[in-house]
Design a protein around this motif. Structure first.
Motif, short mmCIF file in Angstrom:
data_model
loop_
_atom_site.label_atom_id
_atom_site.label_comp_id
_atom_site.label_asym_id
_atom_site.label_seq_id
_atom_site.Cartn_x
_atom_site.Cartn_y
_atom_site.Cartn_z
N GLN A 56 0.84 -0.63 3.77
CA GLN A 56 -0.60 -0.72 3.57
C GLN A 56 -1.17 0.63 3.14
N LYS B 10 5.00 -5.47 -6.63
CA LYS B 10 3.94 -6.36 -6.17
C LYS B 10 2.61 -6.04 -6.85
N GLU B 11 2.31 -4.74 -6.97
CA GLU B 11 1.03 -4.31 -7.56
C GLU B 11 1.10 -4.18 -9.08
N LYS B 12 2.26 -4.49 -9.66
CA LYS B 12 2.48 -4.41 -11.11
C LYS B 12 2.21 -3.01 -11.66
N ILE B 13 2.70 -2.03 -10.92
CA ILE B 13 2.62 -0.62 -11.34
C ILE B 13 3.94 -0.26 -12.00
N ASN C 188 -1.38 3.59 -12.40
CA ASN C 188 -0.64 2.50 -13.04
C ASN C 188 0.72 2.91 -13.59
N ILE D 262 6.44 -2.14 -3.50
CA ILE D 262 4.99 -2.07 -3.72
C ILE D 262 4.69 -2.02 -5.21
N ARG E 261 -6.28 4.41 -8.68
CA ARG E 261 -6.09 3.65 -9.92
C ARG E 261 -4.82 4.08 -10.67
N THR F 288 -0.21 1.24 -0.53
CA THR F 288 -0.94 0.30 -1.40
C THR F 288 -2.38 0.76 -1.57
N ASP F 289 -3.01 1.16 -0.48
CA ASP F 289 -4.39 1.65 -0.53
C ASP F 289 -4.50 2.90 -1.39
N THR G 38 -4.14 2.06 -5.12
CA THR G 38 -5.31 1.32 -5.60
C THR G 38 -6.52 2.24 -5.74
#
Length: 387
Positions: free
Chosen positions: A40, A79-82, A52, A76, A50, A43-44, A47
């Motif tokens: 978490q 999952k986050e498409k990074i 990528n 991660i 930003r 991920t935070d 995000t």
């Protein structure tokens, strides 16, 4: 994600030079040992900033210490498409790849490989053969010199009881290996001698214990001492087994019932590989390197340095269950060499892998390597991210 300060500095210089300055966020995000909450938090962080594109590089292309945190990061990113670009060592010495996950995924190599398998006339065989000839000449004449980047022993380690005990254990183990090798010297070859090998043979390339890649990718094949018995029992009666250990870890010799059918070999790789009917490997770059000699290869473990190629399309045979190794060995030995797939894969790899410097064959790991790595990452971002 760079461990090396000099690598950070050179990458930043290239980003500034190529007008990426506004896209740089300088931040020190400490990944602590709190595995439970790490997903978490990371991920935070990604995000909020930003992010990528993530690049990982240790600056020297030495073996990575991949732990659970890095594997969590990889999950991660997916999952986050990074986009994740890992500058990693190629199994071809003196080259590096830009992988797209921790399992050597590379869509550019994959797509080129598929194209060449379906269109074999597109393979430019002359440059490939020239490269391979030059490559083995380079290995014979240059790579015998040890160029591994070694780390200095830190002062605090000299005062660490665990460190001292480990050093003592290593010395004791080396002595034990040396005594055993002397006792079984008639079944140990330091130089290739076909007259001392009974008939046809299979070559197994061992790794060091706690192999860095298999620790997270193929957990059933971390220590060769735990599965060497399965390999020995799987070899058909028509063949002998030559076991070549990692040059820095010969402890495997203590686990082998050495005899005229099971030979321990510590000599030149090229000489012993040329006459082998089959190579068995797992996590050893040398096993894949022998594709340049058109050898049949069985890889133990579903994940390999060939990345995201479907099993039915691979130029090698993958065995994830050692209880099936015997039948796979028989099948591979009786099948023809997959020349088309081998040439297609090597051609694709050469197109999308990069030399350490401007020379065709080099092991120099200096600033020029960092500059090349930075430049290739920017080019990959331009091809795949900036439309």
């Amino acid at each position: 994600l760079h461990k090396d300060k000099n690598s950070n500095k050179i990458f930043e210089k290239f980003l500034f030079k190529n007008n990426f300055k506004k896209l740089i966020i300088k931040s020190n995000f400490v990944i602590n040992d709190d595995i439970k909450n790490i997903t978490q938090k990371l991920t935070d962080y990604l995000t909020e900033n930003r992010i990528n594109v993530v690049n990982m590089f240790n600056g020297y292309l030495t073996v990575y210490d991949i732990d659970e945190r890095i594997v969590i990061l990889d999950n991660i990113f997916k999952k986050e498409k990074i986009r994740f670009y890992w500058i990693s060592m190629s199994f071809l010495r003196g080259k590096f790849n830009i992988s797209e996950d921790m399992y050597f995924k590379n869509d550019e190599i994959l797509n080129q490989y598929k194209h060449l398998v379906n269109n074999p006339t597109s393979i430019n065989k002359i440059p490939l053969e020239e490269y391979i000839t030059g490559y083995w000449n380079f290995k014979r004449n240059v790579q015998n010199v040890d160029v591994t980047v070694t780390s200095k022993i830190k002062l605090h380690n000299l005062m660490n009881l665990r460190f001292i005990l480990q050093k003592f254990f290593n010395k004791f183990n080396l002595l034990k290996i040396s005594i055993y090798k002397q006792y079984k010297k008639q079944y140990i070859l330091n130089k290739f001698d076909k007259n001392k090998i009974t008939g046809s043979y299979i070559l197994f390339l061992g790794t060091k214990n706690n192999h860095w890649f298999n620790k997270y990718a193929n957990k059933g094949f971390i220590n060769p001492s735990n599965y060497i018995d399965h390999i020995i029992k799987s070899v058909p009666k028509t063949h002998s087994l030559i076991i070549k250990p990692h040059p820095r870890d010969e402890s495997l010799v203590l686990k082998i019932p050495l005899n005229k059918k099971n030979i321990f070999y510590t000599g030149d790789l090229e000489e012993v590989a040329k006459s082998a009917d089959l190579i068995i490997t797992t996590g050893s770059a040398s096993g894949f390197e022998l594709l340049t000699l058109n050898k049949k290869v069985i890889h133990l473990g579903s994940k390999s340095y060939l990345g995201n190629i479907n099993e039915d399309l691979l130029p090698i045979c993958v065995v994830d269950d050692v209880t099936r190794l015997r039948e796979k060995i028989k099948k591979v030995i009786s099948a023809p060499v997959a020349y088309n797939k081998i040439k297609a894969y090597l051609s694709a790899l050469l197109k999308y892998s990069y030399s350490f410097d401007d020379k065709k064959y080099s092991l120099t790991r200096e600033n020029q390597l960092l500059e090349k790595a930075a430049n290739e990452i920017l080019e990959k971002i331009r091809r795949n991210v900036i439309k």
